[in-house]
Design a protein around this motif. Sequence first.
Motif, short mmCIF file in Angstrom:
data_model
loop_
_atom_site.label_atom_id
_atom_site.label_comp_id
_atom_site.label_asym_id
_atom_site.label_seq_id
_atom_site.Cartn_x
_atom_site.Cartn_y
_atom_site.Cartn_z
N ASN A 264 0.84 -1.20 0.00
CA ASN A 264 0.00 0.00 0.00
C ASN A 264 0.87 1.25 0.00
OD1 ASN A 264 -2.53 1.58 0.55
ND2 ASN A 264 -1.27 2.14 2.30
N ARG A 265 1.82 1.28 0.93
CA ARG A 265 2.65 2.49 1.06
C ARG A 265 3.71 2.51 -0.02
NH1 ARG A 265 0.88 6.51 2.44
NH2 ARG A 265 0.13 5.81 4.46
N GLU A 266 3.86 3.64 -0.68
CA GLU A 266 4.86 3.74 -1.74
C GLU A 266 6.20 4.18 -1.15
OE1 GLU A 266 3.76 6.72 -4.57
OE2 GLU A 266 3.01 8.09 -3.04
N ALA A 284 7.47 7.25 6.71
CA ALA A 284 7.87 6.55 7.93
C ALA A 284 7.17 5.20 7.92
CB ALA A 284 7.44 7.35 9.16
N SER A 285 7.87 4.19 7.47
CA SER A 285 7.27 2.85 7.37
C SER A 285 8.37 1.81 7.43
CB SER A 285 6.51 2.74 6.04
OG SER A 285 6.31 1.38 5.71
N GLY A 286 8.23 0.92 8.38
CA GLY A 286 9.21 -0.17 8.52
C GLY A 286 9.24 -1.00 7.25
N TYR A 345 -11.03 1.10 2.26
CA TYR A 345 -10.00 0.04 2.19
C TYR A 345 -8.86 0.27 3.18
CZ TYR A 345 -5.27 -0.61 0.21
OH TYR A 345 -3.92 -0.80 0.05
N TYR A 346 -8.31 1.49 3.18
CA TYR A 346 -7.10 1.74 3.97
C TYR A 346 -7.43 2.13 5.41
CZ TYR A 346 -2.98 4.36 5.58
OH TYR A 346 -1.93 4.84 6.32
N TYR A 347 -8.16 3.24 5.56
CA TYR A 347 -8.46 3.68 6.93
C TYR A 347 -9.42 2.70 7.61
CZ TYR A 347 -6.19 8.13 5.97
OH TYR A 347 -5.26 9.09 5.68
N GLN A 400 2.98 -7.38 0.18
CA GLN A 400 3.35 -6.85 1.49
C GLN A 400 2.13 -6.50 2.34
OE1 GLN A 400 6.68 -6.83 2.16
NE2 GLN A 400 6.89 -7.67 0.09
N ASP A 401 2.04 -7.17 3.45
CA ASP A 401 1.24 -6.71 4.58
C ASP A 401 -0.28 -6.89 4.52
OD1 ASP A 401 1.63 -5.98 7.12
OD2 ASP A 401 2.43 -4.01 6.70
N TYR A 402 -0.89 -6.42 5.61
CA TYR A 402 -2.30 -6.69 5.88
C TYR A 402 -3.26 -5.92 4.98
CZ TYR A 402 -1.80 -2.23 8.31
OH TYR A 402 -1.53 -0.92 8.59
N THR A 575 0.59 9.87 11.61
CA THR A 575 0.17 8.73 10.79
C THR A 575 -1.33 8.53 10.92
OG1 THR A 575 0.58 6.37 10.43
CG2 THR A 575 0.66 7.08 12.68
N ARG A 576 -1.99 8.16 9.87
CA ARG A 576 -3.42 7.81 9.85
C ARG A 576 -4.25 8.82 10.66
NH1 ARG A 576 -1.61 1.62 11.36
NH2 ARG A 576 -0.01 1.55 9.76
N SER A 577 -3.87 10.08 10.52
CA SER A 577 -4.44 11.11 11.39
C SER A 577 -5.94 11.34 11.18
CB SER A 577 -3.72 12.44 11.18
OG SER A 577 -2.35 12.21 11.21
C1 G6P Z 1 3.52 -0.60 9.63
C2 G6P Z 1 2.91 -1.44 8.55
C3 G6P Z 1 3.27 -0.94 7.19
C4 G6P Z 1 2.96 0.52 7.07
C5 G6P Z 1 3.63 1.27 8.17
C6 G6P Z 1 3.29 2.73 8.11
O1 G6P Z 1 4.89 -0.75 9.61
O2 G6P Z 1 3.30 -2.76 8.73
O3 G6P Z 1 2.56 -1.62 6.21
O4 G6P Z 1 3.40 1.01 5.84
O5 G6P Z 1 3.19 0.74 9.40
O6 G6P Z 1 1.91 2.90 8.14
P1 G6P Z 1 1.15 3.67 7.02
O7 G6P Z 1 -0.28 3.37 7.26
O8 G6P Z 1 1.50 5.12 7.17
O9 G6P Z 1 1.64 3.15 5.73
#
Ligand code: G6P
Length: 744
Positions: A264-266, A284-286, A345-347, A400-402, A575-577
């Motif tokens: 999702n995150r670019e 900011a994303s791991g 989808y995202y929020y 990648q991811d949920y 994040t996700r504010s």
């Molecule tokens: C976690 C999730 C990532 C996400 C990141 C940042 O690390 O596992 O998938 O990218 O948080 O969250 P955001 O919603 O800003 O992408």
Amino acid sequence: MNTLRLQLRFLVPLVLALAAAAWLTVPVVDRLTLRWFARDLSLRGELVANTLSDSIGQALEDRQSSKLDALFARVVQDERLVAIGLCSQDDRLLRRTSAFPTGMRCAEARSIAALPSPVAQIEGGPVHVGLYPVKNEQGRIADMVLLQDIGFIARRSEDTQNYLFVLLAVLGIVIAMITMVVAQISWRGWVSGARALLRGEGLIRPLGQPGELAPLAADLRQRLRDLEDEYRRNLGPDAPWDAARLRALLGTLLRGDEVIVVSNREPYIHDALPGGEVVVRRPASGLVTAVEPVMRACSGTWIAHGSGPADRTVVDAHDRLRVPPGIEDYTLRRIWLTAKEEQGYYYGFANEGLWPLCHVAHVRPVFRESDWRAYREINQRFADAVVAEARSEDPIVLVQDYHFALLPAMVRERLPAATVLTFWHIPWPNPESFGICPWRREIIEGLLGSTILGFHTQFHCKNFLETVDRYLEARIEYEHSTVSFRDDDTFVQSYPISIEWPSEQAESRWPSIESARETVFKRLGLPEGSRLAVGVDRFDYTKGILERLHAVERFLEKHPKWIGRFTFVQVAAPTRSSLEEYRSFQERIERLCERIDQRFGRPGYKPVILLARHHEHDALNELYRAADMCLVTSLHDGMNLVSKEFIATRNDEQGVLILSRFAGAARELTEALIVNPYHVEECADAIEQALTMPAAEQRERMASLRLTVRESNVYRWAGRMLVDAGRMRQRQRIEARVLRHRVA
Ligand code: G6P
């Protein structure tokens, strides 16, 4: 056609060889038959001579020539016996029958009879000449010459030759037919064998009959799995991983196959400044921190949500652009979402539903039907993009991811030969917790479209397998960590994620520890000589920021001597504010910071500084190097890469890491001060322990931590997954072949 030509090429020389054989054989047969019959005739002659000996002896004794003539006349009535001559011991011809050649003398007859082929030509044709002694009690008294017809031998020899010809002809035809049949069969075999070899199927091809193959194929599969397990066991930390090794792996084991990442995150966000200038930001994303270096090593395409305000201004007609800016190692393909789609989808489903569901952090998950619909639709949109971007039918897709739990099955449906590697970057809860999701079944089924499903820890793998066991009719092979569902296997494995270990070149550009401290202290107005603790997170309720602040407060309470000499700096990237839960969390943190500052602060000194904005990598690097300790107190975290980044920056081997036992990283980074973030007292004591830890102990702990992160870097994470993927691909190819043979 080719077969016919080949057979003719074989048959013509065969016929010629048979003709030559016949031609060479005829005289030999002639000679042979003659020799056989000559022996017969000699025996016959001996018999006649023996039978007549007495009568001849008597007649000679009585000098009764007429008796001899009558005797001989009777004997030559035999059709094969042509003539008889009687020779004295001094080779005079005593008597002869009428057919005995007049010109033939006894001496001549004797010498002919001594030949290996004792044959003479007389008027009636060829005759066999035999000379036999006539004996009485005293011994030899005369010799009898017998001339026997051998015309029948020539006739028989002719018959034999004819038979021989017929035999050779029949033999030739039979050999030719057998040859044709064998050639047909083996040519087909060779052709398909060669084809199979070209397809790399040499191993399976000779096994022919499908029914008999089944146990062998099962054995083969079992053996392959064992080898995979063995390989995985052997892949210890002593095998160093870096970008070059990963690239080499892609070129060899994965034969240069294309890699497509979906997240999702670019990795690069294009933002527009108030003046209209476009700037690039790193989120900011791991996830991005980990996957970006891998992608740079692999090339390929990264499909992600184009979420930046200026994102559309920099893509080409296909919504693509090359990144990193100015380096352009790989392609970023952006997918556009409307505000409503992003909301659902995202929020909605991802961050109000799955995020709190998987992080057991005491925030209730919210599941809305409309969010679920949007989640499904967007998963499908990204899956379509994967299919559109794929240049082959079997790409390696790294999901990648949920945000994309449904996408693996969607991709599998459209690209059945693709290798789908899904990595779940967040924890997987126990079956009871997961069970509250109304669409739990669909989510698990979606994930089981993956070839490999990865989690950070073995514990999360176990939770997932138990969840499958609880809610789905699937076969789980715990020994091989494999779930078989609807004819597809998913290998569930732990791959602890990590960071890119900094190169010496990168390190050489870093500010020294002293200058980093000086800059940071100056910028933040920290009292000279004071001690600095840092926390770096997104503003997320799972990160334990609240608990951390409570611990700092308690520490100052317990150890007032540190007031004025200790500062805690919290970097918190918004994040996700737009989600209420996040907004209210941020407000609570801000209030708490203010309260602590009011309680322990003084003019020119704030014990807690909250930096609620995004920081770029270099700024964080400087902060980590300036700090005496780093606090990571997640309430639940898949891995947590901040802890690893802090370690990577500390090439001075100083600084203390305080780490939550509920972060996946705690399983690897055991030399950190491991704490329970819910236990305020324990955390406060850990802060005090860190501040008073001797430099030698810090060095010892940090050196060991650095070794771990250096070895278990992000290339190892990706490398292990891709090695497994390579093996799966190999196995799938073999299985597909076995299946083809079974169907054939
Ligand atoms: C976690 C999730 C990532 C996400 C990141 C940042 O690390 O596992 O998938 O990218 O948080 O969250 P955001 O919603 O800003 O992408």
